[in-house]
Scaffold this active site. Structure first.
Site, PDB file in Angstrom:
ATOM      1  N   GLU A  25       0.877  -1.316  -0.113  1.00 57.68           N
ATOM      2  CA  GLU A  25      -0.044   0.059   0.138  1.00 57.68           C
ATOM      3  C   GLU A  25       0.895   1.195  -0.035  1.00 57.68           C
ATOM      4  O   GLU A  25       2.051   1.230   0.441  1.00 57.68           O
ATOM      5  CB  GLU A  25      -0.771   0.191   1.189  1.00 57.68           C
ATOM      6  CG  GLU A  25      -1.797   1.041   1.448  1.00 57.68           C
ATOM      7  CD  GLU A  25      -2.913   0.903   2.454  1.00 57.68           C
ATOM      8  OE1 GLU A  25      -2.932   0.084   3.169  1.00 57.68           O
ATOM      9  OE2 GLU A  25      -3.796   1.704   2.399  1.00 57.68           O
ATOM     10  N   ASN A 172     -12.123  -1.198  -1.054  1.00 56.80           N
ATOM     11  CA  ASN A 172     -11.471  -1.721  -0.011  1.00 56.80           C
ATOM     12  C   ASN A 172     -12.187  -1.489   1.505  1.00 56.80           C
ATOM     13  O   ASN A 172     -12.407  -0.274   1.499  1.00 56.80           O
ATOM     14  CB  ASN A 172     -10.133  -1.384   0.298  1.00 56.80           C
ATOM     15  CG  ASN A 172      -9.331  -1.723   1.458  1.00 56.80           C
ATOM     16  OD1 ASN A 172      -9.065  -2.891   1.526  1.00 56.80           O
ATOM     17  ND2 ASN A 172      -9.176  -0.849   2.297  1.00 56.80           N
ATOM     18  N   GLU A 173     -12.505  -2.438   2.284  1.00 53.92           N
ATOM     19  CA  GLU A 173     -13.212  -2.145   3.513  1.00 53.92           C
ATOM     20  C   GLU A 173     -14.318  -1.078   3.327  1.00 53.92           C
ATOM     21  O   GLU A 173     -13.965  -0.131   4.156  1.00 53.92           O
ATOM     22  CB  GLU A 173     -12.164  -1.709   4.653  1.00 53.92           C
ATOM     23  CG  GLU A 173     -11.041  -2.849   4.878  1.00 53.92           C
ATOM     24  CD  GLU A 173     -10.263  -2.811   6.080  1.00 53.92           C
ATOM     25  OE1 GLU A 173     -10.098  -1.747   6.717  1.00 53.92           O
ATOM     26  OE2 GLU A 173      -9.493  -3.791   6.261  1.00 53.92           O
ATOM     27  N   TYR A 239      -6.510  -9.111  11.234  1.00 59.30           N
ATOM     28  CA  TYR A 239      -5.584  -9.154  11.715  1.00 59.30           C
ATOM     29  C   TYR A 239      -5.166  -9.922  13.135  1.00 59.30           C
ATOM     30  O   TYR A 239      -6.099  -9.761  13.869  1.00 59.30           O
ATOM     31  CB  TYR A 239      -5.262  -7.764  11.895  1.00 59.30           C
ATOM     32  CG  TYR A 239      -4.872  -6.996  10.391  1.00 59.30           C
ATOM     33  CD1 TYR A 239      -3.473  -7.118  10.023  1.00 59.30           C
ATOM     34  CD2 TYR A 239      -5.820  -6.186   9.911  1.00 59.30           C
ATOM     35  CE1 TYR A 239      -3.425  -6.233   8.827  1.00 59.30           C
ATOM     36  CE2 TYR A 239      -5.767  -5.691   8.693  1.00 59.30           C
ATOM     37  CZ  TYR A 239      -4.144  -5.646   8.190  1.00 59.30           C
ATOM     38  OH  TYR A 239      -4.070  -5.080   6.916  1.00 59.30           O
ATOM     39  N   GLU A 295      -5.818  -9.353   3.050  1.00 59.06           N
ATOM     40  CA  GLU A 295      -5.178  -8.599   4.352  1.00 59.06           C
ATOM     41  C   GLU A 295      -5.333  -9.282   5.467  1.00 59.06           C
ATOM     42  O   GLU A 295      -6.443  -9.803   6.204  1.00 59.06           O
ATOM     43  CB  GLU A 295      -5.804  -7.047   4.723  1.00 59.06           C
ATOM     44  CG  GLU A 295      -5.439  -6.330   3.608  1.00 59.06           C
ATOM     45  CD  GLU A 295      -5.889  -4.792   3.996  1.00 59.06           C
ATOM     46  OE1 GLU A 295      -5.870  -4.341   5.245  1.00 59.06           O
ATOM     47  OE2 GLU A 295      -6.431  -4.155   3.347  1.00 59.06           O
ATOM     48  N   GLN A 344       2.204  -6.046   5.308  1.00 60.07           N
ATOM     49  CA  GLN A 344       2.430  -5.834   3.974  1.00 60.07           C
ATOM     50  C   GLN A 344       3.849  -6.001   3.725  1.00 60.07           C
ATOM     51  O   GLN A 344       4.560  -6.234   4.434  1.00 60.07           O
ATOM     52  CB  GLN A 344       2.019  -4.322   3.927  1.00 60.07           C
ATOM     53  CG  GLN A 344       0.563  -3.685   4.168  1.00 60.07           C
ATOM     54  CD  GLN A 344       0.220  -2.610   3.826  1.00 60.07           C
ATOM     55  OE1 GLN A 344       0.993  -1.831   2.972  1.00 60.07           O
ATOM     56  NE2 GLN A 344      -0.659  -2.142   4.076  1.00 60.07           N
TER      57      GLN A 344
HETATM   58  O1  AHR Z   1      -2.982  -2.920   6.256  1.00 58.81           O
HETATM   59  C1  AHR Z   1      -3.422  -1.477   6.822  1.00 58.81           C
HETATM   60  C2  AHR Z   1      -4.753  -1.179   6.716  1.00 58.81           C
HETATM   61  O2  AHR Z   1      -5.523  -2.108   7.278  1.00 58.81           O
HETATM   62  C3  AHR Z   1      -5.352  -1.264   5.159  1.00 58.81           C
HETATM   63  O3  AHR Z   1      -4.851  -0.016   4.725  1.00 58.81           O
HETATM   64  C4  AHR Z   1      -6.776  -1.340   5.601  1.00 58.81           C
HETATM   65  O4  AHR Z   1      -7.542  -1.739   4.677  1.00 58.81           O
HETATM   66  C5  AHR Z   1      -6.877  -2.180   7.008  1.00 58.81           C
HETATM   67  O5  AHR Z   1      -7.633  -1.461   7.709  1.00 58.81           O
END
Ligand code: AHR
Length: 486
Positions: A25, A172-173, A239, A295, A344
Site C-alpha cells: 500500500e 477496500n473495506e 489481523y 489482508e 504488508q
Molecule cells: O494494512 C493497513 C490497513 O488495514 C489497510 O489500509 C486497511 O485496509 C486495513 O484496515
C-alpha cells in the site's frame, strides 16, 4: 509427543499459489524507499525498483501483489499516477500520516515492479471516492486493445501492449475506511461498478468484492445473496492483535502470556474462515466464488520513535509462527481460499523485508514463506495432527501445527512447534515413505534480525530417521520446518 498422519488419498484439491500472496500500500515506507527509490537513486535499482528487495522477493516466491491499498485505494485516482512525473498531481495521503504523495509510483511503475518480481498484479479500485467511469477506464487503460483512447494513452506513456491484469478488487473495506457503507448499499454499488469492468481480448477479470472484516456474517450474507453470482472472489480481512486496538503491544518485547495470546488469536483465522465459508456454502455450494484473505498478519505498536501513521514494526520468531500456523490454515481450506495477501510486503506491519536507507534485512516471516514455497500449486494432502495443548491460563494452543502437499510424487510437510520452551517429538506417518530430509527455522521467541546482526535464518535439519512408513522429527522450541518426504 505428537503424531501427524498423512493420507495421500484424501485431498481438497490444488493449493492455489496465490495463497502465498502479498500486499503493498502507499503507506509509510512500503512503496517509497521500501521498493521504489527512483531511477536516480544511489541505491542500486532497475528502473527505480531496488535490486536487493526485488531479489529477496523473488527468493520468497511472491506469486501475486495487491496494490495500491488498503484504505489508500479509496482515495487514489489512477490518472494522477500516469504520464510525466513532474506534472503528476500531489495529493495528501490522509489515511497514513498526512504526508504528500507525489504519485511518482503509479500504474506503470507497479506493473514494472510485478514484472521484475515475476508476480501477478492485483489492482484494487476506488469505490469510496471514485466513479464508475474512472474505474472502468482504468481497466480499459490496463487491458484495452486496439485504438481506444485509454489504450492509446497507455501506449503514449510507454506501454503499447496491454498489461493483462487479471485480479481486480472493487473497493477496500467499504464498511469502514472505504466509504462507511451498509452492506445493502455496497451490494448495489458492487453490481453497478462490476458491470462496467469489461473484458478486453482474452483478459477476463477475476472480480473481487469487498468482504467482511469481523466474524459477524451479516455482510457476507447480504453480499452473497445480492451479488454472489456477479463476483469471482470475496475478500476477508483479519489481523492478529496481541492486546487491543488501542494498545496493541510491542513487536519485540512480550511476556509468555502475550506470546501465547498472539498465537491463539492467529489460530482464530480458522474460525473466521469457517464462519464465512458456511454462509458462502449456502449461496455457492459449488465453491465457484473464492475467499480472498487479502489482508492478514500481525499488527503491533509501531517501533518507538517512528511515525505512528507509518505502521513500521519489527518481526520476531513469534511473527514467524503466526505466519506458519496461518498458512497451514489456508492450506487446510484450499477448496475455498484461493488467494491471501500478507500485510504488508516491506516496512509495514508483518513484512518480509525491512529497509533502512540502503540497508535491508530479511525477517523471520520471510523465511517461513521460503519454507512453504513448495506448497504453491501443489496437491493438498490431508494431514491429521494429534498434539497436546500448551500455553498459559486462558491461552492454550495445540503445540504442533502442520499442513502437507504433493507434487510429482514428492511430499512436503510443513510443521511448527509453538512451544516457547519445550522441544516437540513428532512421529510422521506416510505409507511407503523411504526418504526424508528437512530445513528448519528456529530461534528463541523474541529473536529477530537487525540491520547489524541476522541470527535468524534457515538451516538444514539433522538426518531424519525413517522406519516402517514413519519418520521421527524433533523440533526445538519455537520452530518452523519443511520436511520433504519421498
Ligand atoms: O494494512 C493497513 C490497513 O488495514 C489497510 O489500509 C486497511 O485496509 C486495513 O484496515
Amino acid at each position: 509427543m505428537a503424531r501427524i498422519t498423512l493420507d495421500p488419498k484424501r485431498s481438497l484439491g490444488t493449493i492455489d499459489k496465490n495463497i502465498y500472496g502479498h500486499f503493498s500500500e502507499h503507506l509509510g515506507r512500503c512503496v517509497y524507499q521500501g521498493m521504489y527509490v527512483g531511477p536516480e537513486s544511489q541505491i542500486p535499482n532497475v528502473n527505480g525498483m531496488r535490486t536487493d528487495v526485488v531479489e529477496a522477493l523473488k527468493k520468497a516466491g511472491v506469486p501475486v501483489l495487491r496494490w495500491p491499498g488498503g484504505c489508500f485505494a479509496d482515495e487514489y485516482h489512477w490518472q494522477d499516477g500516469i504520464g510525466p512525473k513532474e506534472t503528476r498531481r500531489r495529493m495528501v495521503n490522509s489515511n497514513w500520516g498526512g504526508v504528500v504523495e507525489d504519485n511518482s509510483f503509479g500504474t506503470h511503475e507497479f506493473m514494472e515492479l510485478c514484472r521484475q518480481i515475476g508476480c501477478e498484479p492485483y489492482v484494487c479500485g476506488n469505490v469510496g471516492s471514485g466513479t464508475v467511469q474512472e474505474m472502468s477506464e482504468w481497466v480499459e487503460y490496463l487491458n484495452g486493445v486496439g485504438d481506444s483512447t485509454m489504450a492509446r494513452r497507455r501506449a503514449e506513456n510507454g506501454h503499447p501492449d496491454p498489461f493483462h491484469v487479471k485480479y481486480f478488487g472493487v473497493g477496500n473495506e467499504s464498511w469502514g475506511c472505504g466509504g462507511q457503507m451498509r452492506p445493502e448499499y455496497y451490494a448495489d454499488e458492487y453490481r453497478r461498478y462490476a458491470c462496467f469492468l469489461r473484458q478486453y481480448g482474452d483478459d477476463k477479470l477475476f472480480k473481487i468484492a469487498c468482504g467482511p472484516g469481523t466474524e459477524d456474517t451479516a455482510w457476507t450474507k447480504v453480499l452473497m445473496e445480492r451479488c454472489g453470482k456477479l463476483m469471482d472472489g470475496l475478500s476477508l480481512h483479519y489481523y492478529t492483535i496481541c492486546n487491543n486496538w488501542q494498545h496493541k503491544g510491542s513487536a519485540t518485547e512480550f511476556s509468555t502470556e502475550e506470546y501465547y495470546r498472539t498465537l491463539s488469536r492467529a489460530l482464530y483465522m480458522d474460525q473466521m474462515i469457517r464462519r464465512h465459508e458456511n454462509v458462502m456454502n449456502v449461496y455457492d455450494p459449488e465453491k465457484r466464488v473464492g475467499l480472498v484473505v487479502d489482508e492478514w498478519g500481525t499488527w503491533f505498536d509501531v517501533e518507538p520513535g517512528t511515525n505512528p501513521g507509518f505502521l513500521y514494526q519489527q518481526n520476531t520468531m513469534r511473527d514467524a509462527l503466526v505466519a506458519s500456523v496461518t498458512l497451514d490454515i489456508f492450506n487446510g481450506h484450499c477448496d475455498r481460499v484461493v488467494m491471501a495477501n500478507l500485510a504488508q510486503i516491506v516496512n509495514v506491519l508483518q513484512s518480509l523485508v525491512l529497509t533502512d536507507g540502503a540497508r535491508m534485512l530479511l525477517t523471520p516471516t520471510f523465511f517461513v514463506f521460503c519454507l512453504y514455497r513448495a506448497h504453491q500449486g501443489a496437491r493438498q494432502v490431508e494431514c491429521q495432527v494429534e498434539s497436546q495443548k500448551g500455553g498459559t491460563g486462558d491461552w492454550q494452543v495445540p503445540l504442533v501445527s502442520a499442513s502437507a502437499s504433493e507434487k510429482e510424487g514428492v511430499y512436503t510437510l510443513t510443521l511448527s512447534n509453538l512451544s516457547m520452551d519445550a522441544p516437540a517429538d513428532v512421529t510422521v506417518s506416510l505409507p511407503g515413505v523411504s526418504e526424508a530430509s528437512g530445513r528448519i527455522l528456529s530461534a528463541e521467541a523474541h529473536a529477530y534480525n537487525s540491520f547489524d546482526l541476522s541470527p535468524v535464518g534457515i538451516r538444514d535439519m539433522e538426518p531424519l530417521a525413517v522406519c516402517d512408513g514413519e519418520v521421527r522429527v524433533t523440533l526445538p522450541p519455537c520452530a518452523v520446518a519443511a520436511v520433504t518426504l519421498k
